[in-house]
Design an enzyme around this catalytic site. Sequence first.
Site, PDB file in Angstrom:
ATOM      1  N   LYS A   7       0.851  -1.210   0.000  1.00 43.72           N
ATOM      2  CA  LYS A   7       0.000   0.000   0.000  1.00 43.72           C
ATOM      3  C   LYS A   7       0.875   1.244   0.000  1.00 43.72           C
ATOM      4  O   LYS A   7       0.701   2.140  -0.825  1.00 43.72           O
ATOM      5  CB  LYS A   7      -0.901   0.007   1.232  1.00 43.72           C
ATOM      6  CG  LYS A   7      -1.549   1.362   1.527  1.00 43.72           C
ATOM      7  CD  LYS A   7      -2.516   1.326   2.691  1.00 43.72           C
ATOM      8  CE  LYS A   7      -1.909   1.690   3.996  1.00 43.72           C
ATOM      9  NZ  LYS A   7      -1.597   3.087   4.219  1.00 43.72           N
ATOM     10  N   ASN A   8       1.841   1.300   0.925  1.00 39.55           N
ATOM     11  CA  ASN A   8       2.578   2.551   1.113  1.00 39.55           C
ATOM     12  C   ASN A   8       3.593   2.822   0.006  1.00 39.55           C
ATOM     13  O   ASN A   8       4.091   3.943  -0.106  1.00 39.55           O
ATOM     14  CB  ASN A   8       3.214   2.580   2.502  1.00 39.55           C
ATOM     15  CG  ASN A   8       2.121   2.674   3.570  1.00 39.55           C
ATOM     16  OD1 ASN A   8       0.979   3.031   3.268  1.00 39.55           O
ATOM     17  ND2 ASN A   8       2.451   2.316   4.793  1.00 39.55           N
ATOM     18  N   ARG A  79      -4.151   9.569   3.597  1.00 37.99           N
ATOM     19  CA  ARG A  79      -2.994  10.319   4.075  1.00 37.99           C
ATOM     20  C   ARG A  79      -2.079  10.697   2.913  1.00 37.99           C
ATOM     21  O   ARG A  79      -1.577  11.802   2.841  1.00 37.99           O
ATOM     22  CB  ARG A  79      -2.221   9.438   5.068  1.00 37.99           C
ATOM     23  CG  ARG A  79      -0.948  10.065   5.578  1.00 37.99           C
ATOM     24  CD  ARG A  79      -1.253  10.993   6.688  1.00 37.99           C
ATOM     25  NE  ARG A  79      -0.084  11.715   7.140  1.00 37.99           N
ATOM     26  CZ  ARG A  79      -0.199  12.903   7.721  1.00 37.99           C
ATOM     27  NH1 ARG A  79      -1.381  13.448   7.887  1.00 37.99           N
ATOM     28  NH2 ARG A  79       0.868  13.552   8.144  1.00 37.99           N
ATOM     29  N   ARG A 108       0.319  13.910  13.404  1.00 31.11           N
ATOM     30  CA  ARG A 108       0.713  13.772  11.987  1.00 31.11           C
ATOM     31  C   ARG A 108       1.035  15.131  11.353  1.00 31.11           C
ATOM     32  O   ARG A 108       0.405  15.558  10.386  1.00 31.11           O
ATOM     33  CB  ARG A 108      -0.357  13.007  11.199  1.00 31.11           C
ATOM     34  CG  ARG A 108      -0.704  11.683  11.879  1.00 31.11           C
ATOM     35  CD  ARG A 108      -1.407  10.705  11.001  1.00 31.11           C
ATOM     36  NE  ARG A 108      -0.462  10.033  10.111  1.00 31.11           N
ATOM     37  CZ  ARG A 108      -0.816   9.000   9.330  1.00 31.11           C
ATOM     38  NH1 ARG A 108      -2.062   8.593   9.302  1.00 31.11           N
ATOM     39  NH2 ARG A 108       0.083   8.425   8.551  1.00 31.11           N
ATOM     40  N   PRO A 109       1.987  15.854  11.896  1.00 26.39           N
ATOM     41  CA  PRO A 109       2.381  17.156  11.334  1.00 26.39           C
ATOM     42  C   PRO A 109       3.056  16.998   9.957  1.00 26.39           C
ATOM     43  O   PRO A 109       3.450  15.895   9.584  1.00 26.39           O
ATOM     44  CB  PRO A 109       3.376  17.696  12.351  1.00 26.39           C
ATOM     45  CG  PRO A 109       3.942  16.487  13.014  1.00 26.39           C
ATOM     46  CD  PRO A 109       2.828  15.477  13.044  1.00 26.39           C
ATOM     47  N   ILE A 110       3.182  18.112   9.216  1.00 28.08           N
ATOM     48  CA  ILE A 110       3.875  18.049   7.914  1.00 28.08           C
ATOM     49  C   ILE A 110       4.999  19.083   7.852  1.00 28.08           C
ATOM     50  O   ILE A 110       5.454  19.483   6.766  1.00 28.08           O
ATOM     51  CB  ILE A 110       2.893  18.257   6.731  1.00 28.08           C
ATOM     52  CG1 ILE A 110       2.241  19.649   6.799  1.00 28.08           C
ATOM     53  CG2 ILE A 110       1.827  17.172   6.699  1.00 28.08           C
ATOM     54  CD1 ILE A 110       1.501  20.008   5.504  1.00 28.08           C
ATOM     55  N   ASP A 111       5.477  19.510   9.035  1.00 27.58           N
ATOM     56  CA  ASP A 111       6.524  20.543   9.055  1.00 27.58           C
ATOM     57  C   ASP A 111       7.796  20.146   8.308  1.00 27.58           C
ATOM     58  O   ASP A 111       8.441  20.971   7.659  1.00 27.58           O
ATOM     59  CB  ASP A 111       6.862  20.923  10.502  1.00 27.58           C
ATOM     60  CG  ASP A 111       7.328  19.715  11.307  1.00 27.58           C
ATOM     61  OD1 ASP A 111       6.539  18.747  11.434  1.00 27.58           O
ATOM     62  OD2 ASP A 111       8.482  19.707  11.769  1.00 27.58           O
ATOM     63  N   GLN A 112       8.152  18.873   8.344  1.00 27.79           N
ATOM     64  CA  GLN A 112       9.380  18.441   7.651  1.00 27.79           C
ATOM     65  C   GLN A 112       9.193  18.420   6.137  1.00 27.79           C
ATOM     66  O   GLN A 112      10.137  18.661   5.389  1.00 27.79           O
ATOM     67  CB  GLN A 112       9.807  17.048   8.149  1.00 27.79           C
ATOM     68  CG  GLN A 112      10.132  17.008   9.636  1.00 27.79           C
ATOM     69  CD  GLN A 112      11.281  17.947  10.002  1.00 27.79           C
ATOM     70  OE1 GLN A 112      12.376  17.837   9.473  1.00 27.79           O
ATOM     71  NE2 GLN A 112      11.015  18.897  10.889  1.00 27.79           N
ATOM     72  N   ILE A 314       6.601   6.056  17.664  1.00 28.17           N
ATOM     73  CA  ILE A 314       6.333   6.845  16.452  1.00 28.17           C
ATOM     74  C   ILE A 314       5.043   7.658  16.582  1.00 28.17           C
ATOM     75  O   ILE A 314       5.024   8.858  16.291  1.00 28.17           O
ATOM     76  CB  ILE A 314       6.219   5.912  15.207  1.00 28.17           C
ATOM     77  CG1 ILE A 314       7.415   4.964  15.111  1.00 28.17           C
ATOM     78  CG2 ILE A 314       6.032   6.749  13.945  1.00 28.17           C
ATOM     79  CD1 ILE A 314       8.716   5.573  14.699  1.00 28.17           C
ATOM     80  N   ARG A 384      -8.981  -0.325   3.467  1.00 21.13           N
ATOM     81  CA  ARG A 384      -8.021   0.677   2.947  1.00 21.13           C
ATOM     82  C   ARG A 384      -6.670   0.044   2.642  1.00 21.13           C
ATOM     83  O   ARG A 384      -5.957   0.479   1.753  1.00 21.13           O
ATOM     84  CB  ARG A 384      -7.829   1.803   3.962  1.00 21.13           C
ATOM     85  CG  ARG A 384      -8.973   2.777   4.081  1.00 21.13           C
ATOM     86  CD  ARG A 384      -8.574   3.980   4.902  1.00 21.13           C
ATOM     87  NE  ARG A 384      -7.305   4.506   4.427  1.00 21.13           N
ATOM     88  CZ  ARG A 384      -6.387   5.043   5.246  1.00 21.13           C
ATOM     89  NH1 ARG A 384      -6.602   5.122   6.546  1.00 21.13           N
ATOM     90  NH2 ARG A 384      -5.244   5.507   4.759  1.00 21.13           N
TER      91      ARG A 384
END
Length: 404
Positions: A7-8, A79, A108-112, A314, A384
Amino acid sequence: MTIGGRKNSAVAVIPATLLCQEPCTLENIPDIEDVHVYSAILRAMGVPISHTSEGRYTIDGGAFIPDGPPPHDLVQKIRASYYLLGALLGRYGRAEVALPGGCDIGQRPIDQHLKGFRALGAECEVEGGTVRVHTSTGLKGANIYLDVVSVGATVNIMLAAALAEGTTVIENAAKEPHIVDLANFINAAGGRVMGAGTDVIRIVGAEALSGCNHAIIFDEIQAATYMIAAVATRGNVLVENVIPKHLDPISAKLQETGALVFENGDSIRVLMDERPKALNIKTLPYPGFPTDAQQPMSALLSIAEGTSYVSETIWEGRFKHFEELKRMGTDVRIEGRTAIIEGVDKLYGASVRATDLRAGAALIVAGLVAEGDTDITGIEHIDRGYEHTTENLRALGAKLRRVE
Ligand code: EPZ
């Protein structure tokens, strides 16, 4: 049983085809909801995409000219829709994508991700639930150090850097096998990505990427789930079409419970004929124990002999499945990021609800070993990431049925 495509990896390689000037053919794409949603997003964007029942997808990134953001309702279902940011920024210099959805397992931040895009010369803003990124000067290679090992940020930066001018170095990069798979795809299309699978990835920006044929790797979390179910039910299961090396953390921990694990080429046989022993788990980025296997593993440890300590490093919100497992008899107490599980002799069937993809997998494992019937709702979460679940489990001897 034969394990399907990962999936990923699929949800990273599908948007990566938008970097290519010509059609790409992708093989071994799994028949799962996240892929169906991604196909619908690309179709809604006007990208020619077709597929066969054997999981062969043809996607023509060259025939696509961006015309407005992808549909918010579809983007918010998964996601990995945020990989469209890296792909569209990399190819067209701009992207506007709603903030993604996905499993409710933490902040689940997206700062990086944004740190990487800014380093490459893009301006980024997050406003009203939408991420907008664009460059007026064209992206230029940069050295990017990730403050935290992030699969998503590593993928998104690889996508944005693939066509940038000059060389990009990602340090402290994620090393998951699907990062290597994406690098292999980009290289097959004429890109130059080196070092994937280590913590330093070097990407030399290409003038353009052509089409290519690429078969994605197998899903090690799907394989892990069936291996864990085999041990929990004291069974004897052969998982095929895998790369045993990718499953080392799973095989090692299952052997610690007392299971026999035999690797042979692209298959692994798992046998268990006694009550599993308790053990300690600490989730870590690859090649550590995968966080995505923590939930099904905790169902197995519920019936182990002794006390198990499960430390989830994590995701701060990835213990929700225990509320449901407790209804079946799991004896657990949560202390911060650690779940302490006192193994019990038996679990009992109950009505339970899947709160996310891998929580659903945990409930299936628990239901297979419980005395009496277990009714699981929320199985759309399971769909999913797991394909043909009922058929696969039935073929392994499970008694279950899907009630629409
Ligand atoms: C990917 O999520 C997977 N999803 C997850 O699998 C998996 O649990 C996770 O990697 C870890 O292996 C997909 O690939 C679609 P991360 P991702 O960025 O990329 C922090 C499943 O069950 N972080 O590697 O979102 C973050 O909070 C799903 O298949 C930042 O701080 O995970 C976390 O603590 C669930 N800033 C850690 O890094 C950022 O910008 C790892 O997250 C990004 C992440």
